[in-house]
Design a protein around this motif. Structure first.
Motif, PDB file in Angstrom:
ATOM      1  N   VAL A  96       0.894  -1.080  -0.176  1.00 37.98           N
ATOM      2  CA  VAL A  96       0.004   0.016  -0.064  1.00 37.98           C
ATOM      3  C   VAL A  96       0.762   1.355  -0.118  1.00 37.98           C
ATOM      4  CG1 VAL A  96      -0.320   0.086   2.519  1.00 37.98           C
ATOM      5  CG2 VAL A  96      -1.952   0.902   1.121  1.00 37.98           C
ATOM      6  N   ASN A 230      -2.330  -9.939   5.455  1.00 35.34           N
ATOM      7  CA  ASN A 230      -3.166  -8.837   5.211  1.00 35.34           C
ATOM      8  C   ASN A 230      -3.121  -8.576   3.737  1.00 35.34           C
ATOM      9  OD1 ASN A 230      -1.784  -6.139   4.364  1.00 35.34           O
ATOM     10  ND2 ASN A 230      -0.225  -7.259   5.688  1.00 35.34           N
ATOM     11  N   LYS A 231      -4.301  -7.890   3.272  1.00 35.43           N
ATOM     12  CA  LYS A 231      -4.357  -7.463   1.870  1.00 35.43           C
ATOM     13  C   LYS A 231      -4.556  -5.898   2.075  1.00 35.43           C
ATOM     14  CE  LYS A 231      -6.922 -11.728   0.802  1.00 35.43           C
ATOM     15  NZ  LYS A 231      -7.034 -12.107  -0.605  1.00 35.43           N
ATOM     16  N   SER A 232      -3.916  -5.261   0.927  1.00 34.05           N
ATOM     17  CA  SER A 232      -3.941  -3.829   0.982  1.00 34.05           C
ATOM     18  C   SER A 232      -3.981  -3.049  -0.321  1.00 34.05           C
ATOM     19  CB  SER A 232      -2.649  -3.095   1.868  1.00 34.05           C
ATOM     20  OG  SER A 232      -1.628  -3.495   1.026  1.00 34.05           O
ATOM     21  N   VAL A 233      -4.520  -1.977  -0.219  1.00 34.52           N
ATOM     22  CA  VAL A 233      -4.703  -1.421  -1.611  1.00 34.52           C
ATOM     23  C   VAL A 233      -4.687   0.359  -1.349  1.00 34.52           C
ATOM     24  CG1 VAL A 233      -6.567  -0.351  -3.188  1.00 34.52           C
ATOM     25  CG2 VAL A 233      -6.063  -2.898  -2.891  1.00 34.52           C
ATOM     26  N   TYR A 234      -4.130   1.006  -2.089  1.00 28.83           N
ATOM     27  CA  TYR A 234      -4.051   2.528  -2.315  1.00 28.83           C
ATOM     28  C   TYR A 234      -4.887   2.997  -3.692  1.00 28.83           C
ATOM     29  CZ  TYR A 234      -3.302   7.509  -2.017  1.00 28.83           C
ATOM     30  OH  TYR A 234      -3.358   8.701  -1.813  1.00 28.83           O
ATOM     31  N   ILE A 253      -6.215  -1.436   4.582  1.00 23.94           N
ATOM     32  CA  ILE A 253      -5.257  -2.849   5.033  1.00 23.94           C
ATOM     33  C   ILE A 253      -6.382  -3.654   5.753  1.00 23.94           C
ATOM     34  CG2 ILE A 253      -3.253  -3.783   6.119  1.00 23.94           C
ATOM     35  CD1 ILE A 253      -2.371  -0.745   6.272  1.00 23.94           C
ATOM     36  N   ALA A 330      -9.140  -4.501  -2.428  1.00 22.51           N
ATOM     37  CA  ALA A 330      -8.540  -5.370  -1.364  1.00 22.51           C
ATOM     38  C   ALA A 330      -8.730  -6.652  -1.132  1.00 22.51           C
ATOM     39  CB  ALA A 330      -8.445  -4.296  -0.265  1.00 22.51           C
ATOM     40  N   THR A 331     -10.031  -6.833  -1.406  1.00 24.79           N
ATOM     41  CA  THR A 331     -10.495  -8.427  -1.172  1.00 24.79           C
ATOM     42  C   THR A 331     -10.110  -9.089  -2.196  1.00 24.79           C
ATOM     43  OG1 THR A 331     -12.723  -8.000  -2.198  1.00 24.79           O
ATOM     44  CG2 THR A 331     -12.596  -7.848   0.152  1.00 24.79           C
ATOM     45  N   THR A 333      -7.086  -8.893  -4.007  1.00 23.27           N
ATOM     46  CA  THR A 333      -5.625  -8.976  -4.081  1.00 23.27           C
ATOM     47  C   THR A 333      -5.378 -10.325  -3.645  1.00 23.27           C
ATOM     48  OG1 THR A 333      -5.188  -8.082  -1.816  1.00 23.27           O
ATOM     49  CG2 THR A 333      -5.228  -6.578  -3.793  1.00 23.27           C
TER      50      THR A 333
END
Ligand SMILES: Cc1cc2nc3c(=O)[nH]c(=O)nc-3n(C[C@H](O)[C@H](O)[C@H](O)COP(=O)(O)OP(=O)(O)OC[C@H]3O[C@@H](n4cnc5c(N)ncnc54)[C@H](O)[C@@H]3O)c2cc1C
Ligand code: SF4
Length: 334
Positions: A96, A230-234, A253, A330-331, A333
């Motif tokens: 992220v 964890n899974k994260s995104v920006y 996150i 995010a779900t 990734t």
């Protein structure tokens, strides 16, 4: 541009001591550190920043990224944004942060811009950058040009009747979701501040943006060890695809266990007077099942306190959609 004293210390003690002594001699008003210079030099040319003393940090040994014994990461203040974005540990453990950094500015700017400079970059409010305009942040008590002027890019969260400027950084949004800690030195004294307590709301004193005191030098930033699995995104929404500041952005996150969210951290960018951690959204997400309705409910909670100006009402719905979509991404990734 005004004339100024310029020093180039080669070690941390000399830099901190130079700042502390200049602070004592000049009562703290006009000392600045220069890192990449991509914010500061522009503002000096515009006479918005007029330091008497400029302390160059480019010879200090603050340019490394190190893994900590507890599994966290230590990021030197002078690590360039490009180097941080492409660092192997950041790519694998904190993607992220990499995504946020790479969404900012241009490749050339990221090659110069540093971690500490990015943390302290100033608002892009056009009235702040124009000495002929009223601006409480630049000149306390002169008024706010943006409130009854051009305010499309301005904040909708954390504003006051004295300032509505948004924090423009992408990196800071990711660091907020990651619960970073800022490490500071002043003379011999050192202290650490969690990022959520580092920025202050404009309130009656918009000229003050952080808890830093005159002469305070940021030495490094630390990140806690990544949450396993964890899974994260920006996600950044802006007027054009690159080289543009966020209208709204979201760093999320999450951790999913048995189709439920067992962990969620949410921060918003482009909409707050500081990088905006939304504990309201996190509360909605905690333990909830995965669904579009859950994500939208979190977004509604995050924007509940939003207050629009004449031209930026669209940001409320935009930010909600941004957060909803970021959670959905995010779900998906790996
Ligand atoms: C055209 C343009 C487009 C941009 N687009 C984006 C964007 O889309 N997203 C985004 O996030 N950013 C964007 N930026 C901003 C850019 O990211 C910042 O200018 C940069 O991160 C600042 O870092 P720097 O090292 O150059 O800071 P500097 O200009 O050197 O310093 C900035 C401030 O930090 C202080 N400072 C620096 N280091 C320290 C320290 N160690 N301790 C105490 N004080 C310190 C300085 O005194 C100064 O006040 C853009 C900038 C430009 C010019
Ligand atoms: S929004 Fe803040 S920075 Fe912009 S003119 Fe008003 S006081 Fe100045």
């Amino acid at each position: 541009m005004q004339t100024f004293e310029f020093t180039r210390p080669s070690d941390l003690t000399s830099a901190a001591t130079a700042a502390a002594s200049a602070n004592t001699a000049q009562q703290g008003a006009d000392i600045r550190f220069i890192a990449g210079g991509t914010t500061l030099v522009d503002l000096m040319k515009l006479n918005v920043e007029q330091p008497h003393t400029l302390i160059d940090l480019n010879r200090l040994p603050l340019g490394t990224v190190e893994t900590l014994p507890d599994g966290g990461l230590k990021i030197g203040a002078m690590v360039r944004n490009s180097d941080l974005a492409h660092h192997a540990s950041v790519l694998s453990d904190y993607p992220v942060l990499s995504q946020a950094l790479l969404s900012g500015a241009s490749a050339q700017l990221r090659n110069k811009a540093t971690t500490s400079g990015n943390l302290l970059q100033r608002t892009r409010c056009m009235y702040f950058r124009d000495n002929t305009m009223p601006c409480n942040k630049r000149e306390p008590g002169s008024g706010c040009g943006a409130i009854n002027g051009v305010n499309r890019m301005m904040a909708i969260l954390g504003t006051s009747e004295h300032c509505i400027a948004s924090n423009p950084s992408d990196m800071n949004v990711a660091l907020t979701a990651l619960e970073a800690t800022i490490h500071i030195q002043n003379g011999q004294a050192v202290r650490s501040v969690p990022i959520n307590e580092f920025y202050v709301l404009p309130g009656d004193n918009p000229q003050r943006e952080t808890v830093l005191e005159p002469g305070d030098l940021i030495t490094h930033v630390t990140l806690p060890a990544p949450v396993t699995g964890n899974k994260s995104v920006y996600l950044k929404l802006r007027d054009r695809a690159s080289y543009e500041f966020a209208l709204a952005s979201a760093a999320v996150i999450i951790k999913i266990e048995n189709n439920r969210l067992s962990y969620a951290r949410v921060a918003l960018g482009g909409v707050g007077t500081k990088p905006w951690r939304s504990k309201e959204a996190e509360q909605v997400l905690a333990g909830a099942t995965l669904s579009e309705n859950t994500f939208r409910a979190a977004a509604e909670a995050a924007l509940q306190g939003a207050r629009a100006q004449s031209q930026n009402g669209f940001k409320i719905e935009l930010a909600k959609r941004c957060l909803t979509h970021a959670l959905k991404l995010a779900t998906q990734t790996a």
